[in-house]
Structure formats: C-alpha cells, structure tokens
Design an enzyme around this catalytic site. Structure first.
Site, PDB file in Angstrom:
ATOM      1  N   CYS A   1       0.827  -1.205   0.000  1.00 18.61           N
ATOM      2  CA  CYS A   1       0.000   0.000   0.000  1.00 18.61           C
ATOM      3  C   CYS A   1       0.864   1.260   0.000  1.00 18.61           C
ATOM      4  O   CYS A   1       1.376   1.674   1.038  1.00 18.61           O
ATOM      5  CB  CYS A   1      -0.938  -0.011   1.213  1.00 18.61           C
TER       6      CYS A   1
ATOM      7  N   CYS B   1      -0.448   4.125   2.153  1.00 19.85           N
ATOM      8  CA  CYS B   1      -0.222   3.947   3.592  1.00 19.85           C
ATOM      9  C   CYS B   1       1.244   4.197   3.945  1.00 19.85           C
ATOM     10  O   CYS B   1       1.545   4.832   4.947  1.00 19.85           O
ATOM     11  CB  CYS B   1      -0.546   2.518   4.036  1.00 19.85           C
ATOM     12  N   ASP B   2       2.167   3.677   3.147  1.00 19.13           N
ATOM     13  CA  ASP B   2       3.563   3.615   3.587  1.00 19.13           C
ATOM     14  C   ASP B   2       4.534   4.480   2.781  1.00 19.13           C
ATOM     15  O   ASP B   2       5.691   4.620   3.180  1.00 19.13           O
ATOM     16  CB  ASP B   2       4.042   2.150   3.538  1.00 19.13           C
TER      17      ASP B   2
END
Ligand code: NDP
Length: 312
Positions: free
Chosen positions: A137, A140-141
C-alpha cells in the site's frame, strides 16, 4: 441436530469496517455478534505506522489501532468472538451462517466485512521484509520513504496510481512491468510515462528483494536480454491486485468479475434483503481504513433501518 443460535445482527469479519459496524450496531441496541475471521483486525495487522487515520495526531501502529477499535466495540456491548464463517444460506429468512464448519447461526441481519487480501509475488524475501520496506500500500507507507528511490511492481490502474503518488514524495520510482505493455487505462499509462522521475522497466520481473533487516535493493531480470541487475531502493511496493474475500458468497450475492460484492449505490445493501456489505470486500477503489470504517457505519445504520421495518 447441530446447534443453532439466533442473533439479531451478525457481523462477519473484523477490520475497520467490521469493528465500526459493531460499534454502531451495539449502540443502536442490535446486540451484534461478531466473528473475527482468520486474521482478527484484518490487513491493518500486517502494517506498521498509520498516520492518515484522523484522531491519532501522533500516528498509531496498525495492530494497536485494531485493538483500540475492538475494545471500543466491546465497551459498547458487541459480542466479539473467535471463529470464521464457513458457509452461508441466504435463501430464506432468517439468514443462516455456519461458523467453523460446526454451529449454525440464524441471523435477522448479516453484515459482511470480510475484507480483501493483497496479492504477493510469492518470494521468500518479500515476506521476510514485509513491513520493513516491502508494502502492498503506497498510500499507507509511501510517506516513510520520502526523498528516497523506491520500486513498484504491477501494471494495472492501481500500480499507475500508486507510482504517480510515490513520484510526488520520492526521488525516483522504478516501475517493474512483466510484459511489454501495461494493463492500465490509457490515461493512467500516459500520466506515468510523462512523469520524469518514474522509470518504466519493461519485460522485467523481480527475482529477490535484498536487505538484512530492511530493503536496500532489488534484483531483477529482463526477459528479453536475459540480463540480471540490482537496483538500489529503500522500499518495494507490490501493486499486482487484491482478492476480495468473497468466494463464500458466489452464486448468492451480486459481484463484479473480480469478485467484489456489489452494493446499491450510496448504501451497503446487497441484492439480498437483510444482507449488507462494507469495507474492502465491496471497495476496489479507495481501500483505506477510514473509508472502510465509514462504510461499516453505513452498514450498521442500514441494518438498523431494515430491522426496524421488519419489526413493523
Ligand atoms: P489489475 O488486476 O488490473 O492489474 C494487476 C497488474 O499486476 C497487472 O498489470 C498484472 O500484469 C500485474 N501482475 C499480476 N501478477 C504479477 C506478478 N506475479 N508479477 C508481476 N506483475 C504481476 O489490478 P489493479 O489492482 O490494478 O486494479 C483492479 C481493478 O480496479 C481494475 O479493474 C482497475 O481498473 C480498477 N481500479 C480503478 C481505479 C480507478 O478507476 N481510479 C484505481 C485502481 C484500480 P499483467 O498485465 O501482465 O497481467
């Protein structure tokens, strides 16, 4: 005869969508029973820091966030249990769901929050460094790899979208594509190809993710030249698709060609009255904790209205 339990509102699955549905359903007095599934907390339990969920000004670890959600649902009175739905029968009321191939539950309403699972390449090094530079992701990261060189594998709309997202944060993005063309829509391909700090490596597959405790490079092979090379990167993003956890509902609930459950636009209603779907099992576009939580709220509100109407 097998044991049968009757419940008002049954929730299957336990990511942000399932727990939020449990919080709302419990507060509405629906006495929800929630079965958590094989991976209580869902995909967030295999991530590290979450910095984009509102309400956590200092960020939160994904597993801890799911513990917080669970405790909040429990405090509201949700009956949260270990166990996995293994079979369903939505052909007559009440709906029937079997747990762990054993007991059957008869439920007046069912909320499906079984999520989706990211697909992985299947390399040993990819699993070993998961959460240490390997991620499924980018949204997300990606932030943790600001101003570094990163790689992303995949050639669909998700990979293009994530490569573009990363190109705004990172110094350079290496996009690894196994064929000589992309599957993504033309407009997304054009955007990627026009972005200066994205290098597309055609006909290229990843052999190994290198690094002891965190990613420091990847070893790739070009299928045409047969040449192997090592590309230094701090992160390796895998964007080769997701699989909705919906196989149990095949033939019963409407789903698209990839298996995502279809809900009536603007609601969580499936094609079967009293069965609602929320979170990633019905969302292939946004897939964020916050959007999943929002749809879990919708499912509980829809279930509450359905049950009120049923009771007249
Ligand atoms: P897709 O299934 O569309 O694409 C997966 C990509 O991963 C393909 O390019 C495939 O390569 C590649 N791939 C699969 N396995 C491997 C492997 N082992 N090694 C290397 N590459 C691999 O998944 P997406 O998640 O991109 O999209 C899912 C759906 O969601 C699509 O319908 C998409 O259009 C949609 N979507 C729409 C968006 C939007 O409208 N904004 C945003 C995101 C997704 P190959 O092509 O060679 O098979």
């Amino acid at each position: 005869m097998a044991e049968v339990e009757k419940v008002h509102c049954l929730i299957i699955g336990s990511g942000p969508a399932g727990y939020t549905a449990a919080i709302y359903a419990a507060r509405a007095g629906l006495k929800p029973v929630q079965y958590q599934g094989l991976q209580p907390g869902g995909q967030l339990t295999i991530t590290t820091d979450v910095e984009n969920y509102p309400g956590y000004p200092n960020g939160i670890m994904g597993p801890q966030m799911m513990i917080d959600f669970e405790q909040q649902a429990q405090r509201m009175g949700a009956d949260i249990r270990w166990g996995m739905a293994t079979q369903v029968d939505f052909n007559s009321l009440p709906h029937k769901v079997q747990i762990d191939d054993e007991k059957w539950i008869e439920a007046d309403s069912v909320i499906i929050a079984t999520g989706a699972s990211a697909k992985w390449l299947g390399l040993e090094s990819e699993q070993r460094l998961n959460g240490h530079g390997v991620s499924a992701c980018a949204v997300c990261d990606g932030f943790f790899f600001k101003n570094t060189d990163v790689a992303i594998v995949g050639a669909g709309d998700t990979a293009c979208e994530e490569a573009l997202y990363l190109s705004k944060l990172c110094s350079h993005v290496h996009m690894l594509i196994r064929r000589s063309e992309m599957r993504a829509s033309k407009i997304m391909q054009d955007r990627v190809l026009k972005t200066e700090n994205i290098t597309v490596h055609w006909n290229t597959e990843t052999l190994e993710v290198l690094g002891d405790h965190k990613v420091d490079s990847i070893k790739v092979i070009n299928h045409q030249s047969k040449a192997e090379s090592v590309i230094p990167v701090k992160a390796f993003f895998v964007a080769i698709g997701h699989e909705p956890n919906s196989s149990m509902f095949k033939g019963l609930l409407d789903m698209d060609e990839s298996g995502y459950l279809q809900t009536l636009p603007g609601s969580s209603k499936t094609n079967i009255p009293g069965v609602f779907a929320c979170g990633d099992v019905q969302d292939k576009i946004y897939r964020q904790a916050v959007t999943a939580a929002g749809s879990g709220c919708m499912a509980a509100l829809d279930a509450e209205r359905y049950l009120s109407a049923l009771e007249g």
